[in-house]
Design a protein around this motif. Sequence first.
Motif, PDB file in Angstrom:
ATOM      1  N   LYS A 234       0.794  -1.243   0.000  1.00 20.71           N
ATOM      2  CA  LYS A 234       0.000   0.000   0.000  1.00 20.71           C
ATOM      3  C   LYS A 234       0.817   1.278   0.000  1.00 20.71           C
ATOM      4  CE  LYS A 234      -3.940  -2.315   1.235  1.00 20.71           C
ATOM      5  NZ  LYS A 234      -5.092  -2.358   0.389  1.00 20.71           N
TER       6      LYS A 234
ATOM      7  N   ARG B  92       2.560   2.350  -2.677  1.00 17.84           N
ATOM      8  CA  ARG B  92       2.589   2.901  -4.040  1.00 17.84           C
ATOM      9  C   ARG B  92       3.943   3.534  -4.356  1.00 17.84           C
ATOM     10  NH1 ARG B  92      -3.154   3.817  -5.669  1.00 17.84           N
ATOM     11  NH2 ARG B  92      -4.315   2.947  -3.937  1.00 17.84           N
ATOM     12  N   ILE B  93       4.986   2.753  -4.188  1.00 17.70           N
ATOM     13  CA  ILE B  93       6.329   3.271  -4.426  1.00 17.70           C
ATOM     14  C   ILE B  93       6.727   3.000  -5.870  1.00 17.70           C
ATOM     15  CG2 ILE B  93       8.761   3.061  -3.804  1.00 17.70           C
ATOM     16  CD1 ILE B  93       7.793   2.378  -0.946  1.00 17.70           C
ATOM     17  N   SER B  94       6.871   4.065  -6.652  1.00 17.28           N
ATOM     18  CA  SER B  94       7.361   3.923  -8.024  1.00 17.28           C
ATOM     19  C   SER B  94       8.874   3.775  -7.977  1.00 17.28           C
ATOM     20  CB  SER B  94       6.972   5.137  -8.870  1.00 17.28           C
ATOM     21  OG  SER B  94       5.583   5.167  -9.080  1.00 17.28           O
ATOM     22  N   TYR B  95       9.407   2.948  -8.862  1.00 15.57           N
ATOM     23  CA  TYR B  95      10.813   2.588  -8.765  1.00 15.57           C
ATOM     24  C   TYR B  95      11.354   2.224 -10.137  1.00 15.57           C
ATOM     25  CZ  TYR B  95      14.797  -0.522  -7.817  1.00 15.57           C
ATOM     26  OH  TYR B  95      16.024  -1.131  -7.819  1.00 15.57           O
ATOM     27  N   SER B  96      12.559   2.628 -10.426  1.00 19.10           N
ATOM     28  CA  SER B  96      13.202   2.086 -11.621  1.00 19.10           C
ATOM     29  C   SER B  96      14.679   1.863 -11.380  1.00 19.10           C
ATOM     30  CB  SER B  96      12.996   3.000 -12.837  1.00 19.10           C
ATOM     31  OG  SER B  96      13.767   4.165 -12.714  1.00 19.10           O
ATOM     32  N   LEU B  97      15.159   0.819 -12.001  1.00 18.25           N
ATOM     33  CA  LEU B  97      16.579   0.470 -11.995  1.00 18.25           C
ATOM     34  C   LEU B  97      16.948   0.285 -13.461  1.00 18.25           C
ATOM     35  CD1 LEU B  97      19.229  -0.607 -10.651  1.00 18.25           C
ATOM     36  CD2 LEU B  97      18.185  -2.871 -10.700  1.00 18.25           C
ATOM     37  N   ASP B  98      17.823   1.138 -13.960  1.00 16.98           N
ATOM     38  CA  ASP B  98      18.202   1.053 -15.375  1.00 16.98           C
ATOM     39  C   ASP B  98      19.688   0.797 -15.519  1.00 16.98           C
ATOM     40  OD1 ASP B  98      15.771   1.818 -16.991  1.00 16.98           O
ATOM     41  OD2 ASP B  98      15.846   3.486 -15.563  1.00 16.98           O
ATOM     42  N   TYR B  99      20.014  -0.258 -16.242  1.00 18.55           N
ATOM     43  CA  TYR B  99      21.415  -0.532 -16.534  1.00 18.55           C
ATOM     44  C   TYR B  99      21.823   0.225 -17.785  1.00 18.55           C
ATOM     45  CZ  TYR B  99      21.752  -4.107 -12.990  1.00 18.55           C
ATOM     46  OH  TYR B  99      21.783  -4.761 -11.790  1.00 18.55           O
TER      47      TYR B  99
ATOM     48  N   SER C 229      29.783  -0.866 -19.113  1.00 17.64           N
ATOM     49  CA  SER C 229      30.286  -1.295 -17.808  1.00 17.64           C
ATOM     50  C   SER C 229      31.667  -0.659 -17.643  1.00 17.64           C
ATOM     51  CB  SER C 229      30.404  -2.820 -17.750  1.00 17.64           C
ATOM     52  OG  SER C 229      29.140  -3.422 -17.938  1.00 17.64           O
TER      53      SER C 229
ATOM     54  N   GLN D  68      29.100  -3.427 -22.539  1.00 23.21           N
ATOM     55  CA  GLN D  68      29.223  -4.780 -22.008  1.00 23.21           C
ATOM     56  C   GLN D  68      29.184  -5.807 -23.145  1.00 23.21           C
ATOM     57  OE1 GLN D  68      29.829  -5.750 -18.810  1.00 23.21           O
ATOM     58  NE2 GLN D  68      29.988  -7.828 -19.627  1.00 23.21           N
TER      59      GLN D  68
ATOM     60  N   ALA E 142      36.191  -8.703 -13.460  1.00 25.96           N
ATOM     61  CA  ALA E 142      34.847  -8.677 -14.033  1.00 25.96           C
ATOM     62  C   ALA E 142      34.425  -7.213 -14.102  1.00 25.96           C
ATOM     63  CB  ALA E 142      33.881  -9.459 -13.156  1.00 25.96           C
ATOM     64  N   ALA E 143      33.925  -6.802 -15.259  1.00 31.41           N
ATOM     65  CA  ALA E 143      33.493  -5.414 -15.397  1.00 31.41           C
ATOM     66  C   ALA E 143      32.299  -5.153 -14.488  1.00 31.41           C
ATOM     67  CB  ALA E 143      33.136  -5.122 -16.846  1.00 31.41           C
ATOM     68  N   SER E 144      32.273  -3.978 -13.900  1.00 33.19           N
ATOM     69  CA  SER E 144      31.157  -3.601 -13.022  1.00 33.19           C
ATOM     70  C   SER E 144      30.095  -2.872 -13.834  1.00 33.19           C
ATOM     71  CB  SER E 144      31.643  -2.666 -11.917  1.00 33.19           C
ATOM     72  OG  SER E 144      32.661  -3.290 -11.175  1.00 33.19           O
ATOM     73  N   PRO E 145      28.827  -3.120 -13.505  1.00 30.95           N
ATOM     74  CA  PRO E 145      27.767  -2.431 -14.246  1.00 30.95           C
ATOM     75  C   PRO E 145      27.609  -0.987 -13.791  1.00 30.95           C
ATOM     76  CG  PRO E 145      26.811  -3.779 -12.520  1.00 30.95           C
ATOM     77  CD  PRO E 145      28.304  -4.011 -12.471  1.00 30.95           C
TER      78      PRO E 145
ATOM     79  N   ARG F 264      21.790  -8.094 -15.080  1.00 32.33           N
ATOM     80  CA  ARG F 264      21.627  -6.711 -15.549  1.00 32.33           C
ATOM     81  C   ARG F 264      20.222  -6.463 -16.074  1.00 32.33           C
ATOM     82  NH1 ARG F 264      27.162  -4.564 -16.797  1.00 32.33           N
ATOM     83  NH2 ARG F 264      28.509  -6.214 -16.062  1.00 32.33           N
TER      84      ARG F 264
ATOM     85  N   TYR G  23      14.491  -2.409 -14.878  1.00 30.01           N
ATOM     86  CA  TYR G  23      13.126  -2.625 -14.411  1.00 30.01           C
ATOM     87  C   TYR G  23      12.526  -1.317 -13.955  1.00 30.01           C
ATOM     88  CZ  TYR G  23       9.487  -3.990 -11.048  1.00 30.01           C
ATOM     89  OH  TYR G  23       8.311  -4.110 -10.363  1.00 30.01           O
TER      90      TYR G  23
ATOM     91  N   LEU H  98       8.701   0.178 -12.149  1.00 28.73           N
ATOM     92  CA  LEU H  98       7.318   0.055 -11.700  1.00 28.73           C
ATOM     93  C   LEU H  98       6.865   1.477 -11.421  1.00 28.73           C
ATOM     94  CD1 LEU H  98       4.857  -1.515 -10.488  1.00 28.73           C
ATOM     95  CD2 LEU H  98       6.083  -1.491  -8.317  1.00 28.73           C
TER      96      LEU H  98
END
Lengths: 462, 462
Positions: A186, A188-195, A199, A248, A289-292, B188, B191, B193
């Motif tokens: 409840k 209503r948290i809008s969220y985005s994670l963009d790659y 890298s 990448q 390893a390359a980091s994102p 990776r 996403y 919402l």
Amino acid sequence: MAETVEETETEKEAISIVGAGPVGALLALMLAKKGYQIDLFESRPDSRKTNIYQGKSINFALSERGWLALETLGIANEIREQAIPMYCRVMHDLEGNLTKQAYGKDNQAIWSVSRSGINEQLISYAEKSELINIHFSHRLTQLNFNDNTAVYLDSNNQVVTHQSDLVFGADGAFSKVRRLMQELPKQRISYSLDYMPQSYIELSIAANDDGSHKLEKNALHIWPRKDFMLIALPNLDGSFTCTLFMDQTGDISFDALKEHSSVNAFFNQYFPDAVSLLENPVEAFLAKAASPLCLVHIYPWLVNDQVALIGDSAHAMVPFYGQGMNCGFEDCRILSDLVDTTQGKWPLVLQEYQRSRKPNCDAITELAQRNFVEMSDLAGNANFLLRKKIEAKFHQQHPSLWVPLYSMVTFSPNIPYSKALAVGDIQNEIMDQIMQTPDIENIWQDDAIYSAMYELALTKLG
Amino acid sequence: MAETVEETETEKEAISIVGAGPVGALLALMLAKKGYQIDLFESRPDSRKTNIYQGKSINFALSERGWLALETLGIANEIREQAIPMYCRVMHDLEGNLTKQAYGKDNQAIWSVSRSGINEQLISYAEKSELINIHFSHRLTQLNFNDNTAVYLDSNNQVVTHQSDLVFGADGAFSKVRRLMQELPKQRISYSLDYMPQSYIELSIAANDDGSHKLEKNALHIWPRKDFMLIALPNLDGSFTCTLFMDQTGDISFDALKEHSSVNAFFNQYFPDAVSLLENPVEAFLAKAASPLCLVHIYPWLVNDQVALIGDSAHAMVPFYGQGMNCGFEDCRILSDLVDTTQGKWPLVLQEYQRSRKPNCDAITELAQRNFVEMSDLAGNANFLLRKKIEAKFHQQHPSLWVPLYSMVTFSPNIPYSKALAVGDIQNEIMDQIMQTPDIENIWQDDAIYSAMYELALTKLG
């Protein structure tokens, strides 16, 4: 007989801060300065007593917004002693030719500081405060958002419970406080994670035997290769911390370059003047390893006007404007100012903090993303450099009518990022028009150019 | 003696589908038709045997893309018997005056179907297939993305393990398959919402005693009030399913309207002609928690070329274009076509499915979000209605040069959504220009208007 008036000072809220990185530590110092009791929790052990940063020396470019925050604490000068001013970009082309571009005018600079260095300095100040308790090796596992009871696991995997009036999540791009918020129903948290497609890996250039720098010290070095780039920032010990940003996947990418021979050929082809300076670049490239790179947007930043996100946990951005930490420090300064202007009315402090910071943090996140193109491609482009020269000349003539976007972001201590973005877009339209002038390469110093610019600027920006 | 040639047909992949909503059930039918063995898992019990939909009759507007998918299975006609064509929008203004706007030309309609009805029809077809095993009351808890072993809890909380070659996540906007994907390290996965400012509640209008409809049956009714709106879709039993969309917070909002008197005043002020038809709207309003509207974007949709998202799990959108289910059905049709064109080479099927669907699903998600303004504000706007009339007239003159955006989305069975979005934006520019014509309200039928439009369209769209 005089009446006795009992003055009861309202008790100040107890505050927990999760994350003792630069932003969490700074916030602790700022709030303690106002008399609040602070518990500062950090999941990692004390970096001053361990080797967690060994071999990993990330650098920040500290600029005016960061300095302003440090100045309010009176510690800017001590931090500056550990920082190296970078007055210009030095671009390295494919033949090893160098082009310089001043970041601002006169003595304006951005300052190279090491992440661990500034963090440890801030932690040491925090330790001296009687109002700040630092809890290292305390990993947040649960948070009750009704009464702000937090559960931590300490280094012995013992459960530690801690209750406070306010909780700040200063725990970075992969914030646990944020993840716990997102699990609430409840809200209503809008969220985005963009790659990003790119890298990165870190490389280094060692100091000369006498401790001097192998490249010009007071500069940020860039090898712009359009779809990828190498950068180098100076350290006090004579070394440079270098970062290679590259896709990448694709033709020239971390996924494509997997063999010693191809990596070796890559460095020789694209960074001929750097390859002999870098410390085992091929081996380092193949070993890591390359980091994102990713961007985080979230809204709201608050739960129940008691728990708030700050710094990267609220707005992780890409590093291409050098503003991530500066923006986080500005979050702290604005919040701290609001404690004064509201006389410590916390729901108001937090609501106004969110209202004013969200659009500005969105703006710098957007600018940072756009700046990859400027650094990796345009920085090596003659047309772009001419454009910058015209802007700089016009700025000298009309210093208040026209402040270049980079200067608004970097050398202003407080122009809102959202204003910088909006003004920058209008400046871009004007410059697009000016750059259409026939033969601009040869006549760019003519007065007529600047009269035309003045007319446009007055109309669109005045 | 003739040689015996042993023909070994390659064994077909075993496929799991998580989620037996309309998209999951349709996908099962389409793949079973190609000879694949399907296990269809649904977390809820069989809705035909329980009451889970009782009192909750969500309606869909089925349009050409949906019908095309159903036609490939030869079941479109049977579904159509349970659907009501809506040929027009009927707008109800504040005084109860009605304005009609045809959705398309001739007999073009969108079709009102009940969610539970079409879902149960598809499930019943699936049950008849020997190749489809339906597992109700199986809730996915874990998925091993290396070998596609899934763990479910059945209705007795018993652990059921099931392994397959391919897994589809057709489990809706809050997809568990998607959440499990997001927990994977190193994938990776970008996403987002996003919550819309609006939430919604469902209301209803009962049938007349003789089973007839209280409002025009073959229409979608809208009470557009700019920042909020009420809509009504017809059901076979003479009732209408109504939805009230309104801001969650603010002056006129679900949060603001909490008292019987204010809710009563709200309905009487804004929906005077509906208030007497609605079944206890004030009580229903106060009794229900408003549901949020959200958009989901994710990329990639695939893990290891073995697990794929489809329908709302890949691209949840808002309901304002009536395309959510149609788009999910189109996902299934495109995927099914790819099984043919690649001769069942699955990594290729899935990669091409993702490559072709992602931009189209992004486009319809964008169009659906924009359409709130069209439905809630513009639908009641004289200027907008004139614009639509001019477009419709021009479309009749040049049916292939100019197909209105709404028709491209709704009445084309296969114009890519991304093309519809791009062409629609150009059409908008042209219409902006045409609507600038002085006195357009009076001269809109003049030939000169359509000659001018033809010139513009030829240049920009030809």
